[in-house]
Design an enzyme around this catalytic site. Structure first.
Site, PDB file in Angstrom:
ATOM      1  N   GLU A 176       0.824  -1.199   0.000  1.00 22.06           N
ATOM      2  CA  GLU A 176       0.000   0.000   0.000  1.00 22.06           C
ATOM      3  C   GLU A 176       0.864   1.257   0.000  1.00 22.06           C
ATOM      4  OE1 GLU A 176      -2.506  -0.562   3.391  1.00 22.06           O
ATOM      5  OE2 GLU A 176      -3.404  -2.384   2.558  1.00 22.06           O
ATOM      6  N   GLU A 221      -2.335 -10.670   3.795  1.00 22.56           N
ATOM      7  CA  GLU A 221      -2.897 -10.645   5.146  1.00 22.56           C
ATOM      8  C   GLU A 221      -4.328 -11.154   5.196  1.00 22.56           C
ATOM      9  OE1 GLU A 221      -3.316  -6.356   3.552  1.00 22.56           O
ATOM     10  OE2 GLU A 221      -2.033  -8.103   3.279  1.00 22.56           O
TER      11      GLU A 221
END
Length: 275
Positions: A119, A139
């Protein structure tokens, strides 16, 4: 000039380009609270320095970052939605600081670029990747999820859905095909390629760079990016606090046997379908 406050971020100025190196190689440059604080300070300083036109963000020792420090989160006992919301607000703050920085930011990515690290790279204006770079948000596989929801705006719906539903990790070449990465070069050529690109951008007057980035950022705001990121913060806080047997097992393994054992358990669950 080279300096570092706590050795978590190394700052080097090469003429009009500031190189910021995430320096936690023994943890694959995992983003701890302390590291994020130091990186935020370094970004603020680079933004305010009139001699700097371009910022380069990279990771030490052939890894960009594996994302937020899971071990630290477990040690801090983050569990409720309120606790997650506070922590994730800090995480989003760093990525969006890069997104809104008044100067272009280039991510120089080699090795792992995962989860919060992915990100952070996506928040940069450009990504130049080594051919060994790997991107993804794995994740999801242990019961977490994306924090700074930039991917739908950069990759589109179908590619985003596949990556965020499966937690798959993709190569630099695939990331370039999807539009996440600008260029892929040999690992040995990464620093030189980024330096050349940064110096070319730095030839543009700073005021023009600032206004151009502002125009691009506002275009994405008009598409709803900021609203989507802020809305996802609330969802992510609930998502991370939701109880699932998989999340409980993963957290217990991190606490009792370490992150390596927890990741091995996670990957074993997906081994049969990944092969």
């Amino acid at each position: 000039m080279t300096k570092s406050v706590e050795n978590l971020v190394i700052i080097e100025h090469h003429d009009a380009v500031a190189w910021l190196t995430i320096n936690r190689p023994k943890k694959l440059n995992a983003l701890s609270v302390e590291l994020m604080r130091e990186l935020s300070t370094a970004l603020t300083e680079a933004e305010a320095d009139p001699a700097i036109k371009v910022v380069v963000l990279q990771g030490a020792d052939h890894a960009f970052s594996v994302g937020y420090d899971i071990t630290q989160e477990v040690e801090m006992g983050v569990s409720t939605a309120e606790q997650w919301h506070a922590g994730l607000t800090n995480n989003i703050g760093l990525s969006m600081q890069v997104w809104r920085l008044k100067k272009p930011v280039i991510a120089a990515v080699s090795g792992w670029c995962l989860a919060g690290g992915c990100e952070l790279a996506m928040a940069c204006d450009l990504i130049v990747a080594a051919d060994d770079a790997q991107f993804g948000e794995p994740e999801i596989r242990f019961g977490s999820g994306p924090v700074t929801l930039l991917m739908p705006f950069l990759l589109g719906q179908k590619a985003t859905n596949e990556l965020l539903y499966t937690g798959d990790i993709i190569t630099a070449e695939r990331a370039q095909e999807l539009g996440m990465v600008n260029r892929v070069v040999a690992n040995a050529e990464l620093a030189g390629a980024v330096d050349q690109l940064a110096r070319k951008i730095a030839l543009t007057p700073l005021s023009i760079l600032r206004y151009t980035k502002r125009a691009i950022t506002r275009a994405y705001d008009a598409m709803g990016l900021t609203s989507a990121v802020e809305s996802n913060l609330d969802i992510a806080a609930v998502l991370n606090s939701a109880h699932t047997p998989e999340r409980e097992e993963f957290t217990n393994l991190v606490a009792t046997r370490g992150l390596g054992a927890a990741l091995a358990w996670r990957d074993k669950r997906y081994g049969a379908v990944d092969s």
